[in-house]
Motif scaffolding. Structure first.
Motif, PDB file in Angstrom:
ATOM      1  N   LYS A 253      -5.414 -12.042   9.197  1.00 49.75           N
ATOM      2  CA  LYS A 253      -5.533 -10.765   9.890  1.00 49.75           C
ATOM      3  C   LYS A 253      -6.022  -9.700   8.925  1.00 49.75           C
ATOM      4  N   THR A 254      -7.078  -8.988   9.301  1.00 48.32           N
ATOM      5  CA  THR A 254      -7.573  -7.908   8.457  1.00 48.32           C
ATOM      6  C   THR A 254      -6.650  -6.695   8.550  1.00 48.32           C
ATOM      7  N   GLY A 255      -6.710  -5.860   7.513  1.00 52.57           N
ATOM      8  CA  GLY A 255      -5.886  -4.658   7.497  1.00 52.57           C
ATOM      9  C   GLY A 255      -5.349  -4.394   6.105  1.00 52.57           C
ATOM     10  N   VAL A 256      -4.590  -3.315   5.987  1.00 52.61           N
ATOM     11  CA  VAL A 256      -3.964  -2.927   4.726  1.00 52.61           C
ATOM     12  C   VAL A 256      -2.455  -3.076   4.883  1.00 52.61           C
ATOM     13  N   PHE A 257      -1.833  -3.786   3.946  1.00 60.06           N
ATOM     14  CA  PHE A 257      -0.412  -4.096   4.033  1.00 60.06           C
ATOM     15  C   PHE A 257       0.269  -3.686   2.728  1.00 60.06           C
ATOM     16  N   VAL A 258       1.356  -2.958   2.865  1.00 59.98           N
ATOM     17  CA  VAL A 258       2.043  -2.428   1.687  1.00 59.98           C
ATOM     18  C   VAL A 258       2.833  -3.529   0.998  1.00 59.98           C
ATOM     19  N   GLY A 259       3.010  -3.368  -0.307  1.00 62.60           N
ATOM     20  CA  GLY A 259       3.821  -4.282  -1.099  1.00 62.60           C
ATOM     21  C   GLY A 259       4.637  -3.494  -2.099  1.00 62.60           C
ATOM     22  N   ARG A 260       5.634  -4.142  -2.670  1.00 60.32           N
ATOM     23  CA  ARG A 260       6.510  -3.456  -3.625  1.00 60.32           C
ATOM     24  C   ARG A 260       7.251  -4.482  -4.469  1.00 60.32           C
ATOM     25  N   CYS A 261       7.870  -3.983  -5.515  1.00 62.04           N
ATOM     26  CA  CYS A 261       8.757  -4.819  -6.313  1.00 62.04           C
ATOM     27  C   CYS A 261      10.110  -4.887  -5.612  1.00 62.04           C
ATOM     28  N   ALA A 262      10.646  -6.097  -5.477  1.00 61.62           N
ATOM     29  CA  ALA A 262      11.913  -6.278  -4.776  1.00 61.62           C
ATOM     30  C   ALA A 262      13.035  -6.684  -5.728  1.00 61.62           C
ATOM     31  N   GLU A 263      12.842  -6.442  -7.017  1.00 68.46           N
ATOM     32  CA  GLU A 263      13.866  -6.753  -8.016  1.00 68.46           C
ATOM     33  C   GLU A 263      14.111  -5.501  -8.851  1.00 68.46           C
ATOM     34  N   LEU A 264      15.359  -5.026  -8.867  1.00 72.04           N
ATOM     35  CA  LEU A 264      15.678  -3.824  -9.629  1.00 72.04           C
ATOM     36  C   LEU A 264      15.288  -4.033 -11.094  1.00 72.04           C
ATOM     37  N   CYS A 265      14.354  -3.219 -11.576  1.00 69.99           N
ATOM     38  CA  CYS A 265      13.754  -3.493 -12.884  1.00 69.99           C
ATOM     39  C   CYS A 265      13.757  -2.285 -13.805  1.00 69.99           C
ATOM     40  N   GLY A 266      14.477  -1.229 -13.470  1.00 62.67           N
ATOM     41  CA  GLY A 266      14.532  -0.094 -14.368  1.00 62.67           C
ATOM     42  C   GLY A 266      14.411   1.233 -13.648  1.00 62.67           C
ATOM     43  N   THR A 267      14.157   2.269 -14.428  1.00 68.63           N
ATOM     44  CA  THR A 267      14.209   3.649 -13.935  1.00 68.63           C
ATOM     45  C   THR A 267      13.268   3.898 -12.767  1.00 68.63           C
ATOM     46  N   ASP A 268      12.017   3.480 -12.884  1.00 65.46           N
ATOM     47  CA  ASP A 268      11.013   3.771 -11.857  1.00 65.46           C
ATOM     48  C   ASP A 268      10.730   2.568 -10.963  1.00 65.46           C
ATOM     49  N   HIS A 269      11.743   1.761 -10.739  1.00 65.93           N
ATOM     50  CA  HIS A 269      11.574   0.588  -9.865  1.00 65.93           C
ATOM     51  C   HIS A 269      11.035   0.983  -8.492  1.00 65.93           C
ATOM     52  N   SER A 270      11.533   2.076  -7.931  1.00 64.85           N
ATOM     53  CA  SER A 270      11.125   2.488  -6.586  1.00 64.85           C
ATOM     54  C   SER A 270       9.665   2.929  -6.528  1.00 64.85           C
ATOM     55  N   LYS A 271       9.064   3.217  -7.678  1.00 64.04           N
ATOM     56  CA  LYS A 271       7.675   3.666  -7.717  1.00 64.04           C
ATOM     57  C   LYS A 271       6.696   2.519  -7.954  1.00 64.04           C
ATOM     58  N   MET A 272       7.206   1.303  -7.944  1.00 62.59           N
ATOM     59  CA  MET A 272       6.375   0.137  -8.249  1.00 62.59           C
ATOM     60  C   MET A 272       5.773  -0.405  -6.954  1.00 62.59           C
ATOM     61  N   LEU A 273       4.864   0.373  -6.379  1.00 65.35           N
ATOM     62  CA  LEU A 273       4.263   0.048  -5.090  1.00 65.35           C
ATOM     63  C   LEU A 273       2.814  -0.399  -5.266  1.00 65.35           C
ATOM     64  N   PHE A 274       2.329  -1.140  -4.286  1.00 64.50           N
ATOM     65  CA  PHE A 274       0.926  -1.550  -4.249  1.00 64.50           C
ATOM     66  C   PHE A 274       0.567  -1.847  -2.803  1.00 64.50           C
TER      67      PHE A 274
END
Length: 276
Positions: free
Chosen positions: A233-254
Motif C-alpha cells: 500500500k502506498t502512503g506515508v507511515f510513521v515510525g518510532r523507537c519502541a525501547e526506552l533508550c535515554g533522555t530524548d527517546h520520545s524524539k526518535m521518530l521517522f
C-alpha cells in the motif's frame, strides 16, 4: 391611507432545504464513522497493516482474542452459576455449606487445561514468528538501519546505487500525522525488502505500527535481520523507537514512504553515490 405591507413566505421546500442538507451530512458522517469503527473493531483495535507479514500478525491477534473471549465466557458463566445457585438462602441456617477439598479430578482439570491452552498459544506464536523472521532469497532492496541516540540513519541499496538518510531528534511540537518529522525511508511497493538493524550505542527498537510488528536494534556485533515480503500500500507511515533508550527517546521518530516502483527508481537515481 397607509400602504399595504406584503409579506412573502418562502416556499416549504426552500425553508426545509438547509435542515435536510444538514441532516443528510450528519447521516453521511455517522455512516462513515460507523464504517471506520466497524473496520477498526474487525482488526481488534490494530492499525491497518501494509505488509504480508502484517496479515500473519493480524490473524494471530484475532485468534488470540477469540480464544481469550471464549475462555472468559466459560469463566464468567461458572462464576455467575456459583453466585446464583450456591448463594446463601434467606432462611438457611447460619452455617457453612458442605466443603469440597482435595478433589483430585478437579485439580487435574484446572492444571491440565491451562497448560494445554498455553501450549497451543505457544505453538501458533512460534509458528508465526518463524514465518515473520524468515530470511529467504536475496531481496532486491536492502536497507541498513542504524538506530542511535536519538535518531536514525537509513542506507538503502538497490541495483548498485544507494541512498543515505540521517536525522536528528525531532521537534515534537511540529510532529503531526500529516507532517511527520524525522528522517524518511523511501521504499517501493510490491518488492521484497531486507532490513539489517544495528546500533552503535544502546538497544533501540525499530517500530512501524503499520507493519504490525517491531524488531530490536542491538549494539555491538549483533545485527538483527528481517525481510518484508511485500509492501502492498502506498502512503506515508510513521515510525518510532519502541525501547526506552535515554533522555530524548520520545524524539526518535521517522517515517516510511511507500511509493510505486517507477517513483522509487527516480528517487534512487536522484541520490548520489553507489554501493561500496
Amino acid at each position: 391611507m397607509s400602504p399595504t405591507r406584503r409579506t412573502t413566505r418562502r416556499p416549504w421546500a426552500r425553508r426545509r432545504l438547509p435542515g435536510a442538507a444538514a441532516l443528510a451530512l450528519l447521516v453521511a458522517s455517522g455512516t462513515a464513522c460507523s464504517n471506520q469503527a466497524i473496520d477498526q473493531w474487525s482488526r481488534g483495535g490494530m492499525p491497518e497493516g501494509v505488509t504480508k507479514q502484517a496479515d500473519i500478525v493480524q490473524t494471530l491477534w484475532n485468534g488470540s482474542w477469540i480464544a481469550a473471549l471464549a475462555t472468559g465466557v466459560v469463566v464468567w458463566g461458572l462464576i455467575l452459576w456459583a453466585c446464583i445457585f450456591h448463594r446463601k438462602k434467606k432462611n438457611s441456617p447460619d452455617q457453612l455449606p458442605p466443603q469440597v477439598r482435595y478433589n483430585l479430578p478437579i485439580e487435574i482439570l484446572y492444571t491440565v487445561v491451562p497448560v494445554i491452552m498455553v501450549a497451543v498459544f505457544f505453538y501458533f506464536t512460534a509458528r508465526d514468528e518463524t514465518e515473520i523472521t524468515r530470511i529467504t532469497k536475496a531481496a532486491p532492496v536492502k536497507v541498513a538501519v542504524e538506530g542511535y541516540q536519538w535518531s536514525w540513519r537509513f542506507t538503502t541499496e538497490y541495483q548498485g546505487q544507494k541512498a543515505v538518510v540521517a536525522g536528528v531528534p525531532v521537534d515534537l511540537s511540529k510532529q503531526s500525522p500529516e507532517n511527520p518529522q524525522g528522517p524518511q525511508l523511501v521504499l517501493p511497493v510490491n518488492t521484497q525488502v531486507q532490513f539489517d538493524l544495528h546500533s552503535p550505542d544502546v538497544i533501540h527498537s525499530f517500530w512501524v505500527p503499520a507493519f504490525l510488528f517491531k524488531q530490536d536494534v542491538f549494539p555491538g556485533n549483533v545485527h538483527n535481520h528481517f525481510q518484508i515480503t511485500t509492501l502492498n500500500k502506498t502512503g506515508v507511515f510513521v515510525g518510532r523507537c519502541a525501547e526506552l533508550c535515554g533522555t530524548d527517546h520520545s524524539k526518535m521518530l521517522f517515517s516510511v514512504k511507500l511509493v510505486p516502483q517507477a517513483e522509487f527508481d527516480q528517487y534512487i537515481k536522484s541520490q548520489a553515490g553507489s554501493a561500496q
